[in-house]
Design a protein around this motif. Structure first.
Motif, short mmCIF file in Angstrom:
data_model
loop_
_atom_site.label_atom_id
_atom_site.label_comp_id
_atom_site.label_asym_id
_atom_site.label_seq_id
_atom_site.Cartn_x
_atom_site.Cartn_y
_atom_site.Cartn_z
N LEU B 24 -4.40 -24.30 -3.26
CA LEU B 24 -4.99 -25.23 -2.29
C LEU B 24 -5.38 -26.56 -2.95
O LEU B 24 -5.27 -27.63 -2.34
N THR B 25 -5.79 -26.50 -4.21
CA THR B 25 -6.09 -27.74 -4.94
C THR B 25 -4.81 -28.55 -5.11
O THR B 25 -4.80 -29.77 -4.89
N PHE B 26 -3.74 -27.85 -5.49
CA PHE B 26 -2.44 -28.52 -5.62
C PHE B 26 -2.01 -29.13 -4.28
O PHE B 26 -1.54 -30.27 -4.22
N LEU B 27 -2.26 -28.38 -3.20
CA LEU B 27 -1.90 -28.86 -1.86
C LEU B 27 -2.69 -30.12 -1.50
O LEU B 27 -2.16 -31.08 -0.93
N THR B 32 -1.69 -36.15 -0.35
CA THR B 32 -2.06 -37.57 -0.45
C THR B 32 -0.83 -38.46 -0.59
O THR B 32 -0.90 -39.66 -0.37
N SER B 33 0.32 -37.86 -0.96
CA SER B 33 1.52 -38.69 -1.09
C SER B 33 2.17 -38.97 0.26
O SER B 33 3.09 -39.78 0.36
N ILE B 47 -8.77 -28.24 4.08
CA ILE B 47 -8.46 -27.47 2.86
C ILE B 47 -9.75 -27.20 2.08
O ILE B 47 -9.99 -26.08 1.61
N ALA B 48 -10.59 -28.24 1.96
CA ALA B 48 -11.85 -28.06 1.22
C ALA B 48 -12.72 -27.01 1.90
O ALA B 48 -13.38 -26.20 1.23
N GLY B 49 -12.71 -27.00 3.25
CA GLY B 49 -13.49 -26.01 4.01
C GLY B 49 -13.01 -24.59 3.73
O GLY B 49 -13.80 -23.68 3.53
#
Lengths: 536, 94
Positions: B24-27, B32-33, B47-49
């Motif tokens: 999820l961090t990678f996602l 952002t790109s 995702i952070a949630g």
């Protein structure tokens, strides 16, 4: 009752000799009651510093033009007055003093859940206060942004903004840890048999406040860190010249600072809910409604921050939405007021000083609340935004509300805290002086605001002078009343007659133990199985 | 009380959660790109949630706690979501 208390052998928390002696017995104490008193002494001292600054501003405003200070000094004064009063006095205020002292007793516990964390909260609070006071004297001069630190000015002014915001950040930690401690205390340490709906209403208000402290304070912490980062590294969160958005600062600031108003006022509502049934000798009307309205105020209070930004350039859709939500928060507030009035109806009313302060609270809080509706409506808000009207409204809520509830609380609980009574006649006279002084000080500012007198202005047109003079006279009367009140309370605490365990015939748990309480509060763990306001 | 009981989560489960968190961090970085305008914030918060939920549930043992505590934590998530949503009523229409 007093004879029964004298027969019982106990050592009060004030006389208890622990591991440390002298001042260290206080600084290193783990006793929630002593920590409550430590907060009280610090907060009262800071309150009088803030009040002195307020009085200096009133003297400056007694005539147009320069009276006793330069304009930049005035900017510094209203900022420092705000920072001290908001972050160091009224936000912690009732919660840390009376919450610390009475919450464990009211729920039948020996202490809070984390006594060492509680002590650390006080230490952090003192560090924050030292930093905030230092920001006024360091080389670049006191911050001149107002207590709101609005960007982009706060990102560029040369004054000590970083030190002041760091102080607010540190004070926030104290607030979060206290909130966490109180939530766990209420969940885990209630007396056997005490369900949530057996808790006194002050405990309910502290519970609602604690959640707000825990959830809202991190937001201001992050916001202030962003501001510091912007000043130090030019990141551009808020400064439009760097691609930032100044309204983002206002959103983040008020997402915390409006709930902070409820951190200030909710414990005050709890205090009034304790005083009224005691001095009416009557079961409180609508116990569950009052208890749940505290949670409702805390919950809805999270969603109304935008009414501080109606003239900021926020979208129209957001403005009407925030206006709607603001009107909703009036409902649980009104529930409390109506229930208090219903409790008084046909009660055995005893007009002792705590009850007089409760009555003054209802009067002043209602004026503050109804003028708040004018500010909650977009159409009227834009007319009086950033005028003296807002200053009057805010002080009616915070000083007339929280301040008078604080005065009521100290008159109500002082016999329990120190085991001595104060002089009733002097206390009643001081109440009268405070009430008259307060209204003379702040009511003219409603009129001045409607007439167009801006807030935070050093100078003004001659047409505003009459109102300013009346307001200044009121300021002197109020300060005189408060000095007289404190003198009477200090005299009472030191030399007053011995207080019985239950001087007001209250029914909650604090009145069932000796005055002042022992270190562990209760000789035997109390069992509670009924409503706390059982006046039969 | 729930907090007086010891719970042991298998290392296998914790390792799986860790892998999901890393993915999820990678996602979060990857999205952002893409130019998604206001949705980039929505996706990042979503995702952070999810990550916060997994940490609370497995690493902080929320799944073993009482229903009341789980409801309280869920309500905090809902509250923050509502606050963000209301803030975006301003940004979306300004």
């Amino acid at each position: 009752m007093s004879k029964e208390v004298e027969k019982t052998e106990y050592v009060s928390y004030l006389d208890h000799q622990g591991k440390y002696k002298g001042i260290f017995a206080w600084i290193f104490t783990l006793d929630h009651k002593r920590i409550g008193l430590l907060y009280m002494y610090a907060i009262i001292a800071l309150f009088f510093v803030g009040a002195t600054l307020g009085l200096l501003m009133r003297i400056e405003l007694v005539a147009p033009g320069e009276t006793i200070m330069k304009a930049q000094t005035y900017n510094g004064l209203f900022t420092v007055h705000g920072i001290i009063m908001i972050f160091m006095v009224v936000i912690p205020g009732l919660s840390v003093i009376f919450g610390n002292f009475f919450l464990p007793i009211l729920i039948g516990a020996k202490d809070v859940a984390f006594p060492k964390l509680n002590r650390m909260s006080w230490w952090i609070y003192i560090v924050g206060c030292i930093m905030a006071v230092a920001s006024q004297f360091l080389k670049n001069g006191p911050p001149d942004t107002g207590w709101t630190f609005y960007a982009p000015y706060s990102t560029s002014t040369g004054t000590n903004v970083i030190m002041a915001t760091s102080a607010a950040f540190v004070l926030g930690f104290s607030s979060i840890l206290t909130g966490l401690n109180f939530i766990v205390t209420i969940h885990q340490m209630r007396a056997p048999g005490m369900k949530f709906f057996h808790m006194p209403l002050f405990a309910w208000s502290i519970y609602a406040t604690a959640w707000t402290q825990l959830l809202a304070t991190p937001i201001i912490g992050i916001t202030l860190l962003m501001l510091i980062a912007e000043r130090l590294f030019g990141i551009g969160f808020f400064n439009p010249a760097l691609g930032g958005d100044p309204l983002l600062f206002q959103h983040l600031f008020w997402i915390y600072s409006h709930p902070a108003v409820y951190i200030m006022i909710l414990p005050a509502l709890g205090v009034i809910s304790e005083i009224i049934p005691t001095f009416c000798q009557k079961k409180i009307y609508g116990y569950k409604a009052i208890a749940l309205s505290s949670l409702a105020i805390a919950g809805v209070g999270f969603l109304v921050w935008g009414h501080h930004m109606f003239t900021s350039g926020m979208s129209d859709q957001a403005r009407w939405f925030f206006s709607l939500l603001t009107f909703l928060v009036a409902v649980p507030s009104a529930i409390k007021v109506f229930n208090w009035l219903s409790t008084m109806y046909k009660g055995s009313i005893d007009l002792k000083p705590p009850f007089l302060y409760a009555l003054a609270f209802i009067f002043l809080f209602t004026i503050g609340g109804t003028t708040g509706l004018l500010l909650g409506s977009v159409a009227t808000n834009v007319q009086v935004h950033d005028t003296a009207f807002v200053v009057a409204h805010f002080h009616y809520i915070i000083f007339g509300g929280m301040g008078f509830a604080f005065f009521g609380a100290i008159h109500y609980w002082l016999p329990k805290m120190y085991g001595r009574m104060y002089n009733m006649k002097r206390a009643t006279i001081a109440w009268g002086i405070n009430f008259v002084g307060f209204n003379l000080l702040y009511f003219p500012q409603f009129i001045l605001g409607i007439q167009g007198m801006p807030r935070r202005y050093y100078d003004y047109l001659p047409q505003f002078q009459a109102g300013q003079v009346i307001s200044t006279i009121g300021g002197f009367i109020l300060v005189s009343g408060m000095i007289f009140m404190v003198y009477n309370l200090v005299q009472g605490a030191r030399h007053g007659s011995i207080a019985p365990a239950n001087p007001w015939q209250g029914t909650t748990l604090e009145w069932q133990i000796p005055s002042p309480p022992s270190v562990e509060n209760f000789d035997e763990e109390p069992v509670v199985k009924e409503n706390p306001y059982d006046y039969k | 009380m729930a907090n007086n009981t010891t719970h042991t989560t298998e290392y296998k489960v914790l390792a799986r959660v860790l892998l999901v968190l890393m993915f999820l961090t990678f996602l979060t970085i990857s999205v952002t790109s893409y130019k998604l305008a206001a949705f980039s914030v929505t996706i990042a918060l979503l995702i952070a949630g999810i990550k916060g939920f997994m940490v609370l549930t497995y690493f902080m043992h929320l799944k073993y706690e009482s229903l009341l505590l789980r409801i309280l934590v869920a309500m905090i998530f809902v509250l923050y979501a509502v606050i963000v949503l209301i803030t975006f009523i301003d940004y979306a229409y300004r």
